[in-house]
Design a protein around this motif. Structure first.
Motif, PDB file in Angstrom:
ATOM      1  N   GLY A 293       0.802  -1.415  -0.235  1.00 48.85           N
ATOM      2  CA  GLY A 293       0.022   0.316  -0.024  1.00 48.85           C
ATOM      3  C   GLY A 293       0.929   1.356   0.111  1.00 48.85           C
ATOM      4  O   GLY A 293       2.114   1.016   0.048  1.00 48.85           O
ATOM      5  N   PRO A 296       0.684   3.570  -5.729  1.00 47.36           N
ATOM      6  CA  PRO A 296       0.333   2.626  -6.833  1.00 47.36           C
ATOM      7  C   PRO A 296       1.140   1.333  -7.214  1.00 47.36           C
ATOM      8  O   PRO A 296       2.385   1.452  -6.843  1.00 47.36           O
ATOM      9  N   TYR A 317      -6.111   0.252  -0.708  1.00 46.30           N
ATOM     10  CA  TYR A 317      -6.103   1.563  -1.037  1.00 46.30           C
ATOM     11  C   TYR A 317      -6.570   2.268   0.094  1.00 46.30           C
ATOM     12  O   TYR A 317      -7.457   2.130   0.908  1.00 46.30           O
ATOM     13  N   VAL A 340      -7.473  -2.666  -6.203  1.00 42.63           N
ATOM     14  CA  VAL A 340      -7.260  -2.527  -4.861  1.00 42.63           C
ATOM     15  C   VAL A 340      -8.084  -3.155  -3.883  1.00 42.63           C
ATOM     16  O   VAL A 340      -8.197  -2.842  -2.689  1.00 42.63           O
ATOM     17  N   ASP A 400      -9.298  11.398  -5.602  1.00 38.47           N
ATOM     18  CA  ASP A 400      -8.635  10.306  -6.321  1.00 38.47           C
ATOM     19  C   ASP A 400      -9.824   9.907  -7.201  1.00 38.47           C
ATOM     20  O   ASP A 400     -10.919   9.854  -6.926  1.00 38.47           O
ATOM     21  N   ILE A 412      -8.165   2.373  -8.934  1.00 43.18           N
ATOM     22  CA  ILE A 412      -7.755   3.725  -8.882  1.00 43.18           C
ATOM     23  C   ILE A 412      -7.198   4.053 -10.263  1.00 43.18           C
ATOM     24  O   ILE A 412      -6.322   3.282 -10.733  1.00 43.18           O
TER      25      ILE A 412
END
Length: 518
Positions: A293, A296, A317, A340, A400, A412
């Motif tokens: 984590g 990315p 995430y 994620v 995000d 994401i």
């Protein structure tokens, strides 16, 4: 009796009102259970409890009470863990700060936070020692075993009022640099931290038989809530490490009975590189769970890590303002893509079109909004910025861009802001730009991120003042004195002029593309 053969009652979710109570469960139920292993010195939960009581008495003697702030200039250590738990036990706010922050950063945050006491992990950190000396820190007999020095408040301290349910009171104040470069303190409550600690440890099937390689900084919300509190919530042992050294991490995975390893992508990338250079894979005979984590995760890196260890690399995430974990991949439901994962129990999300403010259809891309017991109380002493990200009905706007598929899996897509995440730490371009532009020979600077080997690099484009010369070496020396190492640009690109619109707005996207192509 070995932890693996003993039976313990697993704590239920949402039963505690104070973070300390979740640790006290093990102090009282299993005092001989190993809690922390730091450089071969092992503290049981009973010994940790004694240290917490000693530090509670110390803080009380220095007039620390509910609503006060206790600042920790720290690297990972048993003393820091005991000190933070002692502060939370009293209802004070623990403020963990990475000792490797610069003088400017430490002092600005200290001024903003107004702590009644500052503690320094001098036994494990030369940087903490330097800050301690600069602040005139002192020794105290009751701090010796914990390896700490202390400094009292250097000005008037205002105690924050404590009211409402205990779970809704602030437990920790986590500082990040704001988009303006000013300190931004995220107020996380006892309920916030316990929400994540309970759910993340439940999802990982953590037990007292687990031994966790705890190298992620506890001064960061991932290390605090998910690694430290998340694993100790269910009685696991922390192999506490103050700094990541690939060769030492590989040795520990091979020899120390490590069952759980949490890291940022860059750490896993270093282990892959170590294996490539030695011609031998990193061995981890007891490892059962890995998670990543803080930044990315590149799919190619995920595949290489899984091939080497023969285990799934669980992704997730979150952000500081959500304590941090919003979602994660679950055991038995691992992914072979870059998802994620799925939402933790009790978390809601919306995907909102930034232009219209309306929710997008399933599978569509929008700004992720989050709601639930993980959402921060707000930014300390900053109601304006709090109102920018928290709606009146407590939806957190993450900034995000994401999408959710029909099966609940989350992806994401990008960021509305130009935030750079380097080795799990947030780097805000405007803060770095502000420091570079303060150089007497610099007219303008633009900072962008560039993906490299599962991490993000900081790249600076610099325009000198006409008629003056500046070198990359001079800029690097200048910045090194004013910013933490992870914020330093890895490359300075000096240009006579930077591309701009007719109105003078810098074409940041054009520079971003140039940096990626280099």
């Amino acid at each position: 009796m070995e932890a693996a053969t003993m039976r313990y009652t697993t704590p239920a979710l949402d039963i505690y009102d104070n973070v300390w109570d979740s640790i006290r469960h093990w102090v009282e139920a299993a005092p001989d259970l190993p809690a922390i292993d730091q450089e071969g010195t092992v503290w049981s939960y009973g010994r940790l409890g004694e240290a917490v009581r000693t530090l509670t008495d110390f803080l009380t003697a220095h007039d620390v009470a509910a609503g006060d702030r206790v600042l920790f200039v720290m690297e990972n250590s048993a003393g820091a863990i005991a000190g933070m738990l002692a502060a939370m036990r009293l209802g004070a706010w623990a403020i963990p700060l990475n000792a490797r922050l610069s003088v400017r950063e430490i002092d600005e945050i200290r001024k903003h936070a107004g702590p009644r006491v500052t503690l320094y992990t001098t036994a494990v950190s030369k940087e903490a020692q330097a800050h301690a000396e600069r602040h005139g820190a002192r020794e105290a007999p009751s701090l010796k075993e914990a390896g700490l020095l202390y400094a009292p408040a250097d000005g008037t301290v205002h105690r924050m009022p404590s009211f409402g349910p205990a779970r809704d009171r602030v437990a920790a104040l986590i500082y990040t640099s704001g988009t303006t470069g000013n300190p931004k303190g995220v107020m996380l409550t006892h309920g916030n931290l316990l929400f994540i600690a309970g759910r993340s440890s439940h999802a990982r099937l953590t037990t007292p038989a687990d031994k966790v390689y705890a190298v992620l900084p506890i001064s960061h919300v991932f290390g605090l809530a998910s690694v430290f509190l998340g694993n100790m919530y269910r009685g696991a042992q922390l192999k506490l490490v103050s700094r990541f050294v690939p060769a030492e991490a590989a040795r520990s995975l091979a020899e120390d009975g490590i069952t759980t390893f949490h890291g940022v992508p860059a750490m896993f990338s270093h282990l892959i590189g170590l294996a490539a250079s030695s011609g031998q894979p990193v061995k981890a005979p007891k490892l059962r769970y890995m998670s990543v984590g803080g930044a990315p995760l590149d799919l190619a890196l995920k595949q290489r890590v899984e091939a080497m260890f023969g285990l799934p690399l669980n992704n997730g995430y979150g952000l500081t303002e959500s304590s941090p974990t919003v979602c994660m991949t679950m055991i038995g439901k691992e992914r072979d893509d870059d998802s994620v994962g799925t939402l933790l129990d009790g978390v809601e999300v919306r995907m909102v079109d930034p232009a219209s403010g309306l929710d997008v259809a399933t599978g569509g891309v929008g700004e992720m909004w989050v709601k639930g017991g993980l959402v921060m109380k707000g930014y300390f002493r900053d109601p304006a910025r709090t109102a920018e990200v928290l709606t009146p009905d407590r939806w957190l706007k993450t900034g995000d861009l994401a999408r959710m598929e029909a099966d609940g899996s989350l992806y994401i897509v990008g960021r509305l802001k130009e935030l750079i995440i380097r080795s799990g730490f947030n780097v805000y371009p405007s803060e770095v730009e502000g420091v570079i532009v303060s150089h007497p020979d610099v007219s303008m600077a633009v900072v962008v991120g560039r993906s490299r080997d599962g991490n993000e690099e900081v790249v600076a484009f610099v325009q000198p003042i006409p008629g003056r010369n500046v070198t990359a070496e001079a800029l690097d020396e200048f910045v090194s004195e004013r910013l933490a190492p992870y914020k330093h640009p890895s490359q300075y690109l000096i240009r006579d002029t930077l591309p701009a619109t007719p109105t003078g707005k810098i074409l940041r996207h054009q520079l971003q593309q140039e940096a990626v192509g280099l």
